[in-house]
Design a protein around this motif. Sequence first.
Motif, mmCIF file in Angstrom:
data_model
loop_
_atom_site.group_PDB
_atom_site.id
_atom_site.type_symbol
_atom_site.label_atom_id
_atom_site.label_comp_id
_atom_site.label_asym_id
_atom_site.label_seq_id
_atom_site.Cartn_x
_atom_site.Cartn_y
_atom_site.Cartn_z
ATOM 1 N N ARG A 191 2.285 -5.975 5.989
ATOM 2 C CA ARG A 191 1.598 -5.103 6.603
ATOM 3 C C ARG A 191 0.402 -5.292 7.543
ATOM 4 O O ARG A 191 0.109 -4.836 8.245
ATOM 5 C CB ARG A 191 1.281 -3.885 5.531
ATOM 6 C CG ARG A 191 0.735 -2.727 5.968
ATOM 7 C CD ARG A 191 0.801 -1.659 4.870
ATOM 8 N NE ARG A 191 0.148 -1.893 3.624
ATOM 9 C CZ ARG A 191 -0.921 -1.628 3.078
ATOM 10 N NH1 ARG A 191 -1.760 -1.187 4.179
ATOM 11 N NH2 ARG A 191 -1.419 -1.859 2.089
ATOM 12 N N ILE A 192 -0.084 -6.652 7.040
ATOM 13 C CA ILE A 192 -1.283 -7.052 7.782
ATOM 14 C C ILE A 192 -0.985 -8.150 8.685
ATOM 15 O O ILE A 192 -1.907 -8.982 8.959
ATOM 16 C CB ILE A 192 -2.328 -7.127 7.042
ATOM 17 C CG1 ILE A 192 -1.978 -8.249 5.621
ATOM 18 C CG2 ILE A 192 -3.067 -5.800 6.402
ATOM 19 C CD1 ILE A 192 -3.580 -8.724 5.092
ATOM 20 N N TYR A 193 0.213 -8.546 8.844
ATOM 21 C CA TYR A 193 0.909 -9.447 9.612
ATOM 22 C C TYR A 193 0.009 -9.554 10.976
ATOM 23 O O TYR A 193 -0.253 -10.503 11.693
ATOM 24 C CB TYR A 193 2.291 -9.431 10.148
ATOM 25 C CG TYR A 193 3.230 -10.728 9.205
ATOM 26 C CD1 TYR A 193 2.699 -11.730 8.591
ATOM 27 C CD2 TYR A 193 4.387 -10.352 8.985
ATOM 28 C CE1 TYR A 193 3.181 -12.655 7.867
ATOM 29 C CE2 TYR A 193 5.372 -11.343 8.503
ATOM 30 C CZ TYR A 193 4.584 -12.481 7.774
ATOM 31 O OH TYR A 193 5.344 -13.577 7.182
ATOM 32 N N ARG A 194 -0.018 -8.212 11.683
ATOM 33 C CA ARG A 194 -0.705 -8.129 12.910
ATOM 34 C C ARG A 194 -1.750 -7.181 12.885
ATOM 35 O O ARG A 194 -2.069 -6.658 14.114
ATOM 36 C CB ARG A 194 0.316 -7.674 14.159
ATOM 37 C CG ARG A 194 1.418 -8.942 14.128
ATOM 38 C CD ARG A 194 2.334 -8.806 15.359
ATOM 39 N NE ARG A 194 3.296 -9.819 15.761
ATOM 40 C CZ ARG A 194 4.381 -10.206 14.701
ATOM 41 N NH1 ARG A 194 4.817 -9.132 13.618
ATOM 42 N NH2 ARG A 194 5.007 -11.178 15.116
ATOM 43 N N ALA A 195 -2.023 -6.690 11.868
ATOM 44 C CA ALA A 195 -2.853 -5.361 11.802
ATOM 45 C C ALA A 195 -4.551 -5.722 11.934
ATOM 46 O O ALA A 195 -5.234 -5.041 12.315
ATOM 47 C CB ALA A 195 -2.743 -4.688 10.460
ATOM 48 N N LEU A 196 -4.644 -6.981 11.686
ATOM 49 C CA LEU A 196 -6.201 -7.560 11.986
ATOM 50 C C LEU A 196 -6.067 -8.730 12.460
ATOM 51 O O LEU A 196 -5.117 -9.663 12.527
ATOM 52 C CB LEU A 196 -6.986 -7.567 10.609
ATOM 53 C CG LEU A 196 -6.635 -8.459 9.457
ATOM 54 C CD1 LEU A 196 -7.788 -8.845 8.878
ATOM 55 C CD2 LEU A 196 -5.635 -7.767 8.716
ATOM 56 N N LYS A 197 -7.385 -9.055 13.308
ATOM 57 C CA LYS A 197 -7.447 -10.644 13.806
ATOM 58 C C LYS A 197 -8.669 -10.967 13.528
ATOM 59 O O LYS A 197 -9.547 -10.087 13.477
ATOM 60 C CB LYS A 197 -7.400 -10.389 15.392
ATOM 61 C CG LYS A 197 -6.065 -10.134 16.165
ATOM 62 C CD LYS A 197 -6.093 -10.126 17.671
ATOM 63 C CE LYS A 197 -4.633 -10.025 18.050
ATOM 64 N NZ LYS A 197 -4.610 -10.135 19.551
ATOM 65 N N GLU A 198 -8.830 -12.292 13.453
ATOM 66 C CA GLU A 198 -10.176 -12.936 13.090
ATOM 67 C C GLU A 198 -10.031 -14.182 13.845
ATOM 68 O O GLU A 198 -9.029 -14.887 13.860
ATOM 69 C CB GLU A 198 -10.640 -12.966 11.680
ATOM 70 C CG GLU A 198 -9.711 -13.586 10.916
ATOM 71 C CD GLU A 198 -9.993 -13.809 9.239
ATOM 72 O OE1 GLU A 198 -11.029 -13.157 9.098
ATOM 73 O OE2 GLU A 198 -9.554 -14.407 8.425
ATOM 74 N N PRO A 199 -11.257 -15.059 14.160
ATOM 75 C CA PRO A 199 -11.380 -16.195 14.566
ATOM 76 C C PRO A 199 -10.698 -17.168 13.443
ATOM 77 O O PRO A 199 -10.816 -17.098 12.124
ATOM 78 C CB PRO A 199 -12.638 -16.491 14.887
ATOM 79 C CG PRO A 199 -13.329 -15.155 15.107
ATOM 80 C CD PRO A 199 -12.471 -14.281 13.933
ATOM 81 N N VAL A 200 -9.844 -18.025 13.886
ATOM 82 C CA VAL A 200 -9.257 -19.109 12.844
ATOM 83 C C VAL A 200 -9.357 -20.342 13.413
ATOM 84 O O VAL A 200 -8.876 -20.698 14.563
ATOM 85 C CB VAL A 200 -7.876 -18.703 12.459
ATOM 86 C CG1 VAL A 200 -7.137 -19.915 11.738
ATOM 87 C CG2 VAL A 200 -7.750 -17.398 11.943
ATOM 88 N N ALA A 201 -10.177 -21.148 12.980
ATOM 89 C CA ALA A 201 -10.502 -22.631 13.640
ATOM 90 C C ALA A 201 -9.171 -23.400 12.993
ATOM 91 O O ALA A 201 -9.096 -23.491 11.697
ATOM 92 C CB ALA A 201 -11.742 -23.150 13.225
ATOM 93 N N ASP A 202 -8.546 -24.030 13.964
ATOM 94 C CA ASP A 202 -7.342 -24.810 13.683
ATOM 95 C C ASP A 202 -7.649 -25.982 13.247
ATOM 96 O O ASP A 202 -7.392 -27.122 14.105
ATOM 97 C CB ASP A 202 -5.965 -24.719 14.798
ATOM 98 C CG ASP A 202 -5.019 -25.367 14.440
ATOM 99 O OD1 ASP A 202 -4.683 -25.944 13.282
ATOM 100 O OD2 ASP A 202 -4.196 -25.792 15.355
ATOM 101 N N ASP A 203 -8.411 -26.489 12.351
ATOM 102 C CA ASP A 203 -9.164 -27.502 12.099
ATOM 103 C C ASP A 203 -8.491 -28.670 10.806
ATOM 104 O O ASP A 203 -8.839 -29.307 10.487
ATOM 105 C CB ASP A 203 -10.694 -27.280 11.667
ATOM 106 C CG ASP A 203 -10.685 -26.407 10.613
ATOM 107 O OD1 ASP A 203 -9.492 -25.822 9.928
ATOM 108 O OD2 ASP A 203 -11.838 -25.778 10.112
ATOM 109 N N GLY A 204 -7.309 -27.907 10.210
ATOM 110 C CA GLY A 204 -6.805 -28.620 9.541
ATOM 111 C C GLY A 204 -7.448 -28.728 8.080
ATOM 112 O O GLY A 204 -7.065 -29.336 7.081
#
Lengths: 358, 329
Positions: free
Chosen positions: B178-191
Amino acid sequence: MTTVARFTVDYTRFLDPSGKAVAELPAFARDPASLVALYRAMVLTRAFDARAVALQRTGRLGTYASTLGQEAIGAALGEAMAPEDVLVPSYRETGAQIARGVRMSELLLYWGGDERGSRFTGPREDFPVSVPVASQSCHAVGVALAFRLRNEPRVAVSVCGDGATSKGDFYESLNAAGVWRLPLVFLVNNNQWAISVPRSRQSAAETIAQKAVAAGFRGEQVDGNDAVALRAVLEAAIERARKGGGPTLVEALTYRLCDHTTADDASRYRPAEEVSGHWAEDPVVRLRNHLVAAGAWRKAEEEALLDECARTVEAAVAEYESLPPQDPASLFDYLYAELPAALREQREALIRGGGGDE
Amino acid sequence: MSENGGTTLVEAVNLALARELERDPSVVVLGEDVGVNGGVFRATAGLQRRFGEARVLDTPLAETLIAGMSVGLAAQGFRPVAEIQFMGFIHSTLDQMLNHAARLRNRTRGRLTCPMVLRAPFGGGIHAPEHHSESTEALFAHIPGLRVVIPSSPARAYGLLLAAIRDPDPVVFLEPKRIYRALKEPVADDGQALPLDACFVLREGRDVTLVTWGALVRETLAAADTLAGEGVEAEVIDVATVKPLDTETILASVARTGRCVIVHEAARSGGVGAEIAAVLAERGLTTLLAPVVRVTGYDTVMPLYRLEHLYLPDEARILAAVRGVMEYA
């Protein structure tokens, strides 16, 4: 109407029930030493088996699944597989497990209710016995795929009984092995009985082998009481798989001379005459007759072998019974790589001797 | 994927999968339609093109096989990350997860292990067909030897999935679709992985502890905002790993607030909320000022989509429950 598919199922037998060759023997069988090796493995399996049943009857072992009458399968599989191959067994592969280096004391530990029996000091990558039937065939797909992904010339062998071939896991595994042409051999110990349900009630298919045809690869039958035929067919299937030729389903036609397990009483559902009739096809006697007729086996050697097997099995029993019990904490210590904090209290309560319920 | 103000949860899953495929050659992604199609929710979009068919495999349509072959791959030293298309189809994997994945280490005394991840989108609220909206995490949470992890935001999806893949034991990773695309936030792809077996305290408060996970974290945080306007300060805990449970964080919070409302989408009886309530009864009773209350799905069959709004807990139900427990002085 046009015919769009047609198939045949081969059946292989080299020795008839009296041990007489009915076809030209494969190359390995011309060397008596290789036949003696098969014979010794079968006799050892039977000696272990008889001892395990006796231990169960006297309360020194838990429920045990005997392999009586089916020893040729394990002995031949043990010869046909390379050490680096991986066995993914059901619970009736005692012979193959011994041949692959699982210690007999470990087998006794497993059936004696001790997890250390599946730790295997021998074939470290072989799977432990799978009790939920056919579920292990899916594991064999993963193992075979691992070999493929790493480009290793190794083969996985998955063994199950005739009853297991009715399950979805079995079909799902055959199907995937066919799609990916995996280095995987499915060996079916068709011993005619799934506890009390006979082969005729298990499937309307003429053969179990033909189930492979639906998955797009070769399925064949072999006389499961003829160790020579079994070794030849399994070796060919395993080497074909190793060379990229894809999977094979081998249906070994045998007969369960024993109860399903020591907890079963087969006299409730099958007539004694049926069982006694099948003793005439005893795989151990068959190969011995062949060896004796070929002049490759004498009474003194037989007596020495029986004596040696008895001593080997007794040593295993002694090892099994002398092992100190597992530490109580072992209930918790192998659940996860590291015990989660949530379980520490339960573990400590167990060690303290209370249930931690207060 | 950081344009338009951030990363969605499903994109974060994709980032984590790509990161681990890149970092660890033993990681393989497998499942139905995960290759060319990139998964029905696009969680694996582009991965096969980037990492090849040997690392990102389309399997035959067979869930038992997907779980079972993952056990075989894992025992051979791979780290399979398998996708089950919807939670409603995960149940034929129970045999493999319960009888094999969860006990392989134990039954071989550590000789063979099972570092696999079984991912599935779960939960209702997207008007999906029958068998697409279930929340049966409790079935898996009951199984010793398993981990059950449920992210509730893009950043936690990224960090927890990295941790799940790197974990040496089997993890069921349930993604609230349900929230796969419902919200966005910054995600640092830092491992950087996030810790497993640990709750996340998303909001601190002194009056009541709201314990939840998955998609309902959103409604619970919204309820906490509303309550703040009424002078009630709610602490909000995202459980994240529902098996094994981080009971210490929950107990410590309730010890301060004296009140606890548990919010989950799954049916009430035998749900994970029941376990949390039991722990509070056993070890937190003297700190409680009010009964522990559960706001959950009903003990009904998950309805088809026209009625699912009646089933799914919402902010109003959470508020009503909290107002109820606040009446106890």
